[in-house]
Design a protein around this motif. Structure first.
Motif, short mmCIF file in Angstrom:
data_model
loop_
_atom_site.label_atom_id
_atom_site.label_comp_id
_atom_site.label_asym_id
_atom_site.label_seq_id
_atom_site.Cartn_x
_atom_site.Cartn_y
_atom_site.Cartn_z
N GLU A 55 0.87 -1.17 0.00
CA GLU A 55 0.00 0.00 0.00
C GLU A 55 0.91 1.22 0.00
N MET A 56 0.98 1.88 -1.15
CA MET A 56 1.90 3.01 -1.34
C MET A 56 1.26 4.30 -0.83
N GLN A 57 2.00 5.05 -0.04
CA GLN A 57 1.63 6.39 0.40
C GLN A 57 2.62 7.36 -0.21
N ASP A 58 2.57 8.62 0.17
CA ASP A 58 3.46 9.62 -0.42
C ASP A 58 4.93 9.38 -0.08
N ALA A 59 5.24 9.00 1.15
CA ALA A 59 6.63 8.81 1.56
C ALA A 59 6.85 7.51 2.32
N SER A 60 5.86 6.59 2.24
CA SER A 60 5.99 5.32 2.93
C SER A 60 5.12 4.27 2.25
#
Length: 171
Positions: A55-60
């Protein structure tokens, strides 16, 4: 044997061969056979029986693994491609054993590259006595114009699949 028998035998064998060829090309796999997820038809290289999601977030990213069979000595590592830099530990697990149907989740911190970049997750270990691995790549971001206009040669494979032949990047 008489001459008639010698004359009929080649024709008989030709009909047998024709019948064998036509029945094998028309046969389709039976939908009534029971097969489990682990008995799927494999095309290409064998991979470890583990499902990798992120699950990709902006910085993690939250990387989740599900092991379909027992695994021993598992090593899980992450790295970035196309400008993505992993800022957390690159080795998420090393020498860990997992039972069948086990899940494991790891948090990964990173700095995105410009345009589209990728987080690559590599899982390797011993599955049912055989050393196997699986690599999964997860994209984040929108490709830049330079990334869209690839200098790759585009061609088709023998079965009509699209293939990009990339130039060597000397590093």
């Amino acid at each position: 044997m008489n001459r008639m028998t010698f004359a009929a035998l080649p024709g008989f064998f030709a009909l047998l061969a024709l019948a064998a060829c036509s029945s094998s090309t028309k046969s389709t796999p039976s939908s009534t056979t029971s097969s489990t997820a682990s008995e799927q038809v494999v095309h290409g290289k064998m991979q470890a029986p583990v499902v990798v999601n992120a699950e990709m977030q902006d910085a993690s990213a939250r990387v989740t693994l599900r092991f379909d069979t027992p695994a021993t000595g598992v090593r899980v590592s992450v790295r970035g491609l196309d400008g993505l830099v992993v800022t957390s530990q690159p080795t998420l697990a090393d020498g860990v054993d997992f039972p069948s149907n086990a899940t494991a989740s790891y948090d990964v911190a990173f700095t995105r590259g410009s345009g589209r970049s990728h987080l690559v997750v590599s899982v390797s270990g011993d599955f049912k006595g055989a050393h196997q691995s699986r690599v999964a790549s997860f994209a984040i971001g929108t490709p830049t114009n330079a990334q869209r206009s690839s200098n790759a040669t585009k061609t088709e494979g023998a079965n009509g699949e699209r293939i990009k032949v990339m130039p060597v990047d000397p590093q």
